[in-house]
Scaffold this motif. Structure first.
Motif, PDB file in Angstrom:
ATOM      1  N   MET A 177      51.440  37.614  33.518  1.00  0.00           N
ATOM      2  CA  MET A 177      50.374  37.120  34.376  1.00  0.00           C
ATOM      3  C   MET A 177      49.407  36.299  33.517  1.00  0.00           C
ATOM      4  N   SER A 178      49.184  35.078  33.935  1.00  0.00           N
ATOM      5  CA  SER A 178      48.331  34.193  33.138  1.00  0.00           C
ATOM      6  C   SER A 178      46.865  34.414  33.485  1.00  0.00           C
ATOM      7  N   TRP A 179      45.993  33.865  32.635  1.00  0.00           N
ATOM      8  CA  TRP A 179      44.545  34.013  32.849  1.00  0.00           C
ATOM      9  C   TRP A 179      44.075  33.260  34.078  1.00  0.00           C
ATOM     10  N   ASP A 180      44.779  32.196  34.450  1.00  0.00           N
ATOM     11  CA  ASP A 180      44.406  31.458  35.663  1.00  0.00           C
ATOM     12  C   ASP A 180      44.585  32.317  36.913  1.00  0.00           C
ATOM     13  N   ILE A 181      45.645  33.090  36.952  1.00  0.00           N
ATOM     14  CA  ILE A 181      45.875  33.961  38.103  1.00  0.00           C
ATOM     15  C   ILE A 181      44.847  35.088  38.139  1.00  0.00           C
ATOM     16  N   VAL A 182      44.543  35.657  36.974  1.00  0.00           N
ATOM     17  CA  VAL A 182      43.519  36.706  36.901  1.00  0.00           C
ATOM     18  C   VAL A 182      42.168  36.147  37.342  1.00  0.00           C
ATOM     19  N   ALA A 183      41.852  34.941  36.900  1.00  0.00           N
ATOM     20  CA  ALA A 183      40.592  34.317  37.294  1.00  0.00           C
ATOM     21  C   ALA A 183      40.551  34.035  38.790  1.00  0.00           C
ATOM     22  N   THR A 184      41.684  33.642  39.361  1.00  0.00           N
ATOM     23  CA  THR A 184      41.737  33.392  40.808  1.00  0.00           C
ATOM     24  C   THR A 184      41.477  34.672  41.587  1.00  0.00           C
ATOM     25  N   TYR A 185      42.068  35.787  41.154  1.00  0.00           N
ATOM     26  CA  TYR A 185      41.814  37.067  41.813  1.00  0.00           C
ATOM     27  C   TYR A 185      40.357  37.504  41.629  1.00  0.00           C
ATOM     28  N   ALA A 186      39.806  37.283  40.451  1.00  0.00           N
ATOM     29  CA  ALA A 186      38.409  37.651  40.202  1.00  0.00           C
ATOM     30  C   ALA A 186      37.467  36.832  41.084  1.00  0.00           C
ATOM     31  N   VAL A 187      37.760  35.546  41.244  1.00  0.00           N
ATOM     32  CA  VAL A 187      36.944  34.696  42.126  1.00  0.00           C
ATOM     33  C   VAL A 187      37.044  35.185  43.562  1.00  0.00           C
ATOM     34  N   ALA A 188      38.249  35.545  43.992  1.00  0.00           N
ATOM     35  CA  ALA A 188      38.433  36.029  45.365  1.00  0.00           C
ATOM     36  C   ALA A 188      37.669  37.332  45.595  1.00  0.00           C
ATOM     37  N   VAL A 189      37.703  38.244  44.641  1.00  0.00           N
ATOM     38  CA  VAL A 189      36.977  39.509  44.774  1.00  0.00           C
ATOM     39  C   VAL A 189      35.475  39.257  44.817  1.00  0.00           C
ATOM     40  N   CYS A 190      34.987  38.393  43.943  1.00  0.00           N
ATOM     41  CA  CYS A 190      33.545  38.083  43.933  1.00  0.00           C
ATOM     42  C   CYS A 190      33.113  37.422  45.241  1.00  0.00           C
ATOM     43  N   LEU A 191      33.937  36.537  45.778  1.00  0.00           N
ATOM     44  CA  LEU A 191      33.598  35.899  47.050  1.00  0.00           C
ATOM     45  C   LEU A 191      33.579  36.908  48.195  1.00  0.00           C
ATOM     46  N   ILE A 192      34.527  37.827  48.186  1.00  0.00           N
ATOM     47  CA  ILE A 192      34.560  38.843  49.254  1.00  0.00           C
ATOM     48  C   ILE A 192      33.352  39.775  49.144  1.00  0.00           C
ATOM     49  N   VAL A 193      33.033  40.209  47.931  1.00  0.00           N
ATOM     50  CA  VAL A 193      31.868  41.081  47.737  1.00  0.00           C
ATOM     51  C   VAL A 193      30.590  40.363  48.157  1.00  0.00           C
ATOM     52  N   GLY A 194      30.429  39.116  47.752  1.00  0.00           N
ATOM     53  CA  GLY A 194      29.246  38.350  48.133  1.00  0.00           C
ATOM     54  C   GLY A 194      29.145  38.142  49.628  1.00  0.00           C
ATOM     55  N   ALA A 195      30.275  37.863  50.266  1.00  0.00           N
ATOM     56  CA  ALA A 195      30.268  37.663  51.717  1.00  0.00           C
ATOM     57  C   ALA A 195      29.947  38.957  52.456  1.00  0.00           C
ATOM     58  N   ILE A 196      30.481  40.088  51.985  1.00  0.00           N
ATOM     59  CA  ILE A 196      30.200  41.369  52.632  1.00  0.00           C
ATOM     60  C   ILE A 196      28.719  41.728  52.502  1.00  0.00           C
ATOM     61  N   PHE A 197      28.157  41.561  51.310  1.00  0.00           N
ATOM     62  CA  PHE A 197      26.734  41.857  51.138  1.00  0.00           C
ATOM     63  C   PHE A 197      25.867  40.926  51.977  1.00  0.00           C
ATOM     64  N   SER A 198      26.246  39.669  52.082  1.00  0.00           N
ATOM     65  CA  SER A 198      25.477  38.743  52.915  1.00  0.00           C
ATOM     66  C   SER A 198      25.552  39.122  54.384  1.00  0.00           C
ATOM     67  N   LEU A 199      26.726  39.532  54.841  1.00  0.00           N
ATOM     68  CA  LEU A 199      26.880  39.953  56.241  1.00  0.00           C
ATOM     69  C   LEU A 199      26.083  41.219  56.529  1.00  0.00           C
ATOM     70  N   VAL A 200      26.191  42.206  55.652  1.00  0.00           N
ATOM     71  CA  VAL A 200      25.468  43.465  55.853  1.00  0.00           C
ATOM     72  C   VAL A 200      23.960  43.237  55.783  1.00  0.00           C
TER      73      VAL A 200
END
Length: 129
Positions: free
Chosen positions: A1-24
């Motif tokens: 697994m390359s660092w680009d894929i890990v970074a893509t997953y990390a970006v997706a998790v951060c976006l989901i967490v940010g969106a959930i906190f904004s919604l709540v």
């Protein structure tokens, strides 16, 4: 697994967490009844929600090889100003007596938040001239 894929997953998790906190936080701003409890929801959005979204932008920019100075400055500004502005808004609510006041301190007479004369009306200014 390359660092680009890990970074893509990390970006997706951060976006989901940010969106959930904004919604709540948005739902909390609408559902809470008084100003003091209503103040709690947007301050969490300002720190955790926006922080997660900016962290996602920082990770994405870093993987593209671009600088992340702007995101760091925005995050530092938000983390410094959001708690201070929330504190000032809470103090205004206490001074205007628009919410339940906390109980008086036991032995401390210099508690600054409610150190006002009892005969002063809320919102009235006393001119000592």
């Amino acid at each position: 697994m390359s660092w680009d894929i890990v970074a893509t997953y990390a970006v997706a998790v951060c976006l989901i967490v940010g969106a959930i906190f904004s919604l709540v936080g948005s739902i909390g701003l609408l559902k809470f009844n008084d100003p003091m409890t209503r103040l709690h929801a947007p301050t969490k959005v300002g720190t955790v929600g926006i922080g997660a979204l900016l962290l996602a932008a920082m990770i994405h920019s870093y993987t593209l090889g671009e600088g992340v100075v702007h995101e760091i400055l925005i995050m530092a500004f938000l983390f410094v100003t959001a708690p201070i502005s929330a504190n000032f808004m809470a103090k205004v609510n206490l001074h205007r007596r628009e919410c339940d006041t906390p109980p008086p301190p036991a032995k401390d007479r210099t508690w600054a938040t409610l150190n006002a004369p009892d005969d002063a009306a809320p919102g009235a200014s006393s001119n000592k001239g």
